[in-house]
Design a protein around this motif. Structure first.
Motif, PDB file in Angstrom:
ATOM      1  N   PRO A 130      53.012  24.763  35.256  1.00  4.46           N
ATOM      2  CA  PRO A 130      53.484  25.452  34.049  1.00  4.46           C
ATOM      3  C   PRO A 130      54.613  26.426  34.370  1.00  4.46           C
ATOM      4  CG  PRO A 130      51.083  25.489  34.184  1.00  4.46           C
ATOM      5  CD  PRO A 130      51.586  24.985  35.498  1.00  4.46           C
ATOM      6  N   GLY A 131      55.530  26.572  33.426  1.00  4.33           N
ATOM      7  CA  GLY A 131      56.643  27.474  33.654  1.00  4.33           C
ATOM      8  C   GLY A 131      56.236  28.926  33.752  1.00  4.33           C
ATOM      9  N   THR A 188      57.098  40.499  25.669  1.00  2.00           N
ATOM     10  CA  THR A 188      57.482  39.663  26.804  1.00  2.00           C
ATOM     11  C   THR A 188      58.606  38.707  26.399  1.00  2.00           C
ATOM     12  OG1 THR A 188      55.930  37.863  26.321  1.00  2.00           O
ATOM     13  CG2 THR A 188      55.100  39.723  27.625  1.00  2.00           C
ATOM     14  N   ASP A 189      59.211  38.085  27.412  1.00  2.00           N
ATOM     15  CA  ASP A 189      60.253  37.091  27.141  1.00  2.00           C
ATOM     16  C   ASP A 189      59.702  35.886  26.399  1.00  2.00           C
ATOM     17  OD1 ASP A 189      62.562  38.332  28.417  1.00  2.00           O
ATOM     18  OD2 ASP A 189      61.476  38.038  30.299  1.00  2.00           O
ATOM     19  N   PHE A 190      58.418  35.605  26.549  1.00  2.00           N
ATOM     20  CA  PHE A 190      57.833  34.453  25.856  1.00  2.00           C
ATOM     21  C   PHE A 190      57.973  34.603  24.342  1.00  2.00           C
ATOM     22  CE2 PHE A 190      55.154  35.075  29.746  1.00  2.00           C
ATOM     23  CZ  PHE A 190      55.674  34.002  30.460  1.00  2.00           C
ATOM     24  N   ALA A 191      57.883  35.819  23.848  1.00  2.00           N
ATOM     25  CA  ALA A 191      57.959  36.054  22.407  1.00  2.00           C
ATOM     26  C   ALA A 191      59.357  35.817  21.863  1.00  2.00           C
ATOM     27  CB  ALA A 191      57.512  37.476  22.085  1.00  2.00           C
ATOM     28  N   ARG A 192      60.347  35.729  22.744  1.00  2.00           N
ATOM     29  CA  ARG A 192      61.713  35.467  22.304  1.00  2.00           C
ATOM     30  C   ARG A 192      62.087  34.005  22.460  1.00  2.00           C
ATOM     31  NH1 ARG A 192      61.682  40.663  24.136  1.00  2.00           N
ATOM     32  NH2 ARG A 192      61.937  40.168  26.333  1.00  2.00           N
ATOM     33  N   ASP A 193      61.090  33.151  22.623  1.00  2.00           N
ATOM     34  CA  ASP A 193      61.321  31.713  22.717  1.00  2.00           C
ATOM     35  C   ASP A 193      62.169  31.253  21.530  1.00  2.00           C
ATOM     36  OD1 ASP A 193      60.483  28.767  22.055  1.00  2.00           O
ATOM     37  OD2 ASP A 193      59.869  29.066  24.129  1.00  2.00           O
ATOM     38  N   LEU A 225      51.159  32.226  23.280  1.00  2.38           N
ATOM     39  CA  LEU A 225      51.246  32.128  21.822  1.00  2.38           C
ATOM     40  C   LEU A 225      52.404  31.289  21.300  1.00  2.38           C
ATOM     41  CD1 LEU A 225      50.341  35.829  20.876  1.00  2.38           C
ATOM     42  CD2 LEU A 225      48.802  33.895  21.265  1.00  2.38           C
ATOM     43  N   ARG A 226      52.968  30.417  22.131  1.00  4.19           N
ATOM     44  CA  ARG A 226      54.013  29.525  21.653  1.00  4.19           C
ATOM     45  C   ARG A 226      53.400  28.185  21.256  1.00  4.19           C
ATOM     46  NH1 ARG A 226      57.611  29.372  26.768  1.00  4.19           N
ATOM     47  NH2 ARG A 226      55.512  29.270  27.636  1.00  4.19           N
ATOM     48  N   GLY A 227      53.970  27.536  20.267  1.00  6.73           N
ATOM     49  CA  GLY A 227      53.467  26.248  19.818  1.00  6.73           C
ATOM     50  C   GLY A 227      53.408  26.177  18.304  1.00  6.73           C
ATOM     51  N   THR A 261      42.873  39.178  25.951  1.00  3.87           N
ATOM     52  CA  THR A 261      42.843  39.715  24.591  1.00  3.87           C
ATOM     53  C   THR A 261      41.812  40.842  24.524  1.00  3.87           C
ATOM     54  OG1 THR A 261      43.345  37.486  23.762  1.00  3.87           O
ATOM     55  CG2 THR A 261      42.676  39.138  22.151  1.00  3.87           C
ATOM     56  N   ILE A 262      42.271  42.033  24.115  1.00  6.86           N
ATOM     57  CA  ILE A 262      41.418  43.234  24.070  1.00  6.86           C
ATOM     58  C   ILE A 262      41.640  43.908  22.727  1.00  6.86           C
ATOM     59  CG2 ILE A 262      40.862  45.431  25.173  1.00  6.86           C
ATOM     60  CD1 ILE A 262      42.191  44.256  27.747  1.00  6.86           C
ATOM     61  N   ASN A 263      40.558  44.070  21.970  1.00  7.65           N
ATOM     62  CA  ASN A 263      40.653  44.653  20.622  1.00  7.65           C
ATOM     63  C   ASN A 263      41.691  43.914  19.779  1.00  7.65           C
ATOM     64  OD1 ASN A 263      38.625  46.584  21.040  1.00  7.65           O
ATOM     65  ND2 ASN A 263      40.088  47.994  21.988  1.00  7.65           N
ATOM     66  N   SER A 264      41.672  42.601  19.917  1.00  7.48           N
ATOM     67  CA  SER A 264      42.521  41.674  19.157  1.00  7.48           C
ATOM     68  C   SER A 264      43.986  41.697  19.562  1.00  7.48           C
ATOM     69  CB  SER A 264      42.413  41.915  17.647  1.00  7.48           C
ATOM     70  OG  SER A 264      41.085  41.769  17.203  1.00  7.48           O
ATOM     71  N   VAL A 265      44.363  42.529  20.524  1.00  8.40           N
ATOM     72  CA  VAL A 265      45.742  42.545  21.019  1.00  8.40           C
ATOM     73  C   VAL A 265      45.826  41.636  22.244  1.00  8.40           C
ATOM     74  CG1 VAL A 265      47.613  43.951  21.970  1.00  8.40           C
ATOM     75  CG2 VAL A 265      46.159  44.866  20.139  1.00  8.40           C
ATOM     76  N   HIS A 266      46.820  40.740  22.225  1.00  6.53           N
ATOM     77  CA  HIS A 266      46.965  39.804  23.335  1.00  6.53           C
ATOM     78  C   HIS A 266      47.966  40.355  24.340  1.00  6.53           C
ATOM     79  CE1 HIS A 266      46.116  36.047  25.207  1.00  6.53           C
ATOM     80  NE2 HIS A 266      47.381  35.664  25.210  1.00  6.53           N
ATOM     81  N   TYR A 267      47.553  40.345  25.624  1.00  7.75           N
ATOM     82  CA  TYR A 267      48.356  40.928  26.690  1.00  7.75           C
ATOM     83  C   TYR A 267      48.718  39.881  27.736  1.00  7.75           C
ATOM     84  CZ  TYR A 267      46.770  45.534  24.999  1.00  7.75           C
ATOM     85  OH  TYR A 267      46.519  46.645  24.239  1.00  7.75           O
ATOM     86  N   VAL A 268      49.851  40.125  28.388  1.00  2.29           N
ATOM     87  CA  VAL A 268      50.277  39.352  29.554  1.00  2.29           C
ATOM     88  C   VAL A 268      50.335  40.314  30.729  1.00  2.29           C
ATOM     89  CG1 VAL A 268      52.135  38.000  30.581  1.00  2.29           C
ATOM     90  CG2 VAL A 268      51.592  37.726  28.149  1.00  2.29           C
ATOM     91  N   ALA A 269      49.597  40.008  31.781  1.00  5.56           N
ATOM     92  CA  ALA A 269      49.577  40.893  32.949  1.00  5.56           C
ATOM     93  C   ALA A 269      50.836  40.679  33.785  1.00  5.56           C
ATOM     94  CB  ALA A 269      48.338  40.621  33.789  1.00  5.56           C
ATOM     95  N   GLU A 270      51.485  41.793  34.119  1.00  5.43           N
ATOM     96  CA  GLU A 270      52.631  41.785  35.028  1.00  5.43           C
ATOM     97  C   GLU A 270      52.339  42.820  36.102  1.00  5.43           C
ATOM     98  OE1 GLU A 270      56.191  42.382  32.794  1.00  5.43           O
ATOM     99  OE2 GLU A 270      55.942  40.534  31.624  1.00  5.43           O
TER     100      GLU A 270
END
Length: 470
Positions: free
Chosen positions: A452-453, A177-182, A123-125, A158-167
């Motif tokens: 990709p990073g 996630t750390d991505f959201a703190r970009d 979701l960055r960009g 994406t499940i029930n409109s919530v976006h997830y990152v698998a760890e």
């Protein structure tokens, strides 16, 4: 980090409705062939080719280049814009220039096109800036902007409109996630409806964003076609997916709606871009299929600072005997010291490459940020420019180059290697594409790995190097 909203992937996936077994790709390919429009993917960094093969990627969008791309009978072309490394003003200007040239080329060739604004699966960009700019430039009344960030090879669902990152076996909401703190593209919402409201600064309310969820998608194409047909007036629509079959249902439904006159603008991750273009998944490339065509050593350049990249780098350094050179970022940011630091790295690396050995060059891991998003981008671009200068002086001694990080891989491709056109031959590991450069680049026939990073297991860089070395 709180794990209050984390879920077990195995439990969640086990509770979902059964997915469709039969592939819809033949039907998608037939409709694409019948319609004849070119799928043009505007890629905000080079990692959008993560899921495709036998596709051309361009780094130039002058009219003649776009005319040639539209005349090519293949269904899709990727255009690397790298807007994620630009200021908002420059990103908007680039999109306007590219889309204007594309319109002119389309009229001359008399071939239509469908645009996919491909961006990050975390979701960055520049959203909604890029989709807004495209809409204004085309002067098209799109019925909807379809937002589909799922990317299976990277564990983004994406499940029930919530976006997830698998760890591992945990599904972590993207905003945790750390991505959201970009520093440039951070966000607070994991629910995509709320995310749209956040990114549009409340101009679009969450309640006005349409959602298409898995319970609906797994009922089949007809239901999704009906939902898409009901969209109008530039509505935002966020769409679930956890498998490629889910995306096939959405793609075929969108094609059927478009055949009835609907106009959609797509903002998606790599998985949907490939499926909408009718490109089947293929097995990972073998060492024999990669076929290195040059002599020299191997060069790995790590510029990405996301935690996943740093963990993969640590594993590479601690579990292999690869030669390693750390680039001191503080020296790169010092006008008096920058050129000496670049010369030091080049001199050391060249010795290894000329002995046909592999070396990793990586930036020091202490992330230096600015006071705001734009100053952080400026620092990142200066570091990337230094890595470009290093690679330019080493490219002739390399038989392959691996670039780790979106901005890093884009700048090395366009500036250090002067790529104007390349062929994506496939993926070396899930989510990591391999480009074969043509004879017009500054490194003819080089094998270039766009890493990709935010992708891969902890062993990923080591695995890629091992496969390239045969």
């Amino acid at each position: 980090m709180s794990n209050r909203f984390h879920k077990k992937q195995s439990e969640v996936f086990g509770s979902l409705p059964l997915e469709q077994i039969q592939s819809l790709m033949p039907a998608i390919q037939r409709m694409i062939a019948d319609i004849g429009d070119k799928i043009v993917v505007l890629d905000d960094d080079p990692t959008g080719t993560q899921t495709v093969h036998d596709v051309t990627v361009l780094t130039s969008w002058v009219p003649q280049t776009l005319i040639q791309a539209l005349e090519d009978p293949s269904p899709a072309v990727f255009i690397l814009t790298n807007t994620r490394s630009l200021t908002p003003e420059n990103a908007a200007a680039l999109n306007r220039d590219l889309v204007n040239n594309l319109q002119k080329a389309s009229k001359q060739v008399e071939r239509g096109f469908v645009l996919i604004s491909r961006s990050d699966s975390t979701l960055r960009g520049y959203f909604p800036l890029e989709t807004d700019t495209i809409t204004e430039t085309l002067r098209v009344d799109f019925d909807a902007v379809l937002i589909i960030p799922a990317f299976m090879a990277g564990g983004r669902y994406t499940i029930n409109s919530v976006h997830y990152v698998a760890e591992g076996d945990e599904l972590v909401p993207a905003a945790e996630t750390d991505f959201a703190r970009d520093a440039a593209f951070g966000y607070q919402a994991s629910n995509l409806r709320d995310w749209v409201a956040e990114k549009t600064s409340g101009k679009v309310m969450a309640r006005d964003v349409i959602s298409i969820v898995l319970d609906e998608i797994r009922q089949g194409v007809d239901l999704i076609e009906d939902k898409l047909m009901s969209l109008d007036s530039h509505r935002y629509c966020v769409i679930d997916a956890v498998t490629e079959r889910d995306l096939e249902i959405v793609a075929l439904a969108a094609l059927k709606a478009e055949a009835q006159g609907k106009r959609f603008l797509y903002r998606t991750a790599a998985s949907f871009a490939a499926i909408r273009a009718g490109i089947r998944l293929r097995p990972l490339l073998t060492s024999d299929e990669i076929r290195l065509r040059r002599k020299g050593g191997g060069l790995v350049v790590v510029g990405s600072y996301v935690p996943k990249s740093s963990s993969q780098l640590d594993y590479l350094l601690s579990h292999t005997t690869i030669h390693r050179i750390e680039v001191n970022v503080e020296q790169l940011l010092n006008d008096a010291a920058q050129s000496n630091e670049i010369e030091r790295v080049v001199t050391q690396a060249r010795l290894f490459l000329e002995q046909e050995q592999t070396v990793v060059i990586y930036t020091s891991r202490q992330l230096i940020t600015g006071a705001d998003a734009q100053s952080s981008l400026s620092i990142g671009n200066r570091v990337s420019a230094s890595l470009v200068a290093i690679t330019m002086q080493l490219r002739d001694a390399a038989r392959f180059i691996v670039a780790k990080g979106g901005i890093t891989s884009s700048d090395i491709a366009t500036k250090a290697l002067q790529v104007r056109r390349a062929k994506v031959i496939g993926q070396i590991i899930p989510g990591v594409p391999v480009w074969q450069l043509d004879e017009l680049s500054a490194a003819p026939h080089l094998t270039y790995v766009v890493f990709p990073g935010n992708v891969g297991r902890i062993e990923a860089i080591a695995d890629v190097v091992q496969k390239l070395e045969g």
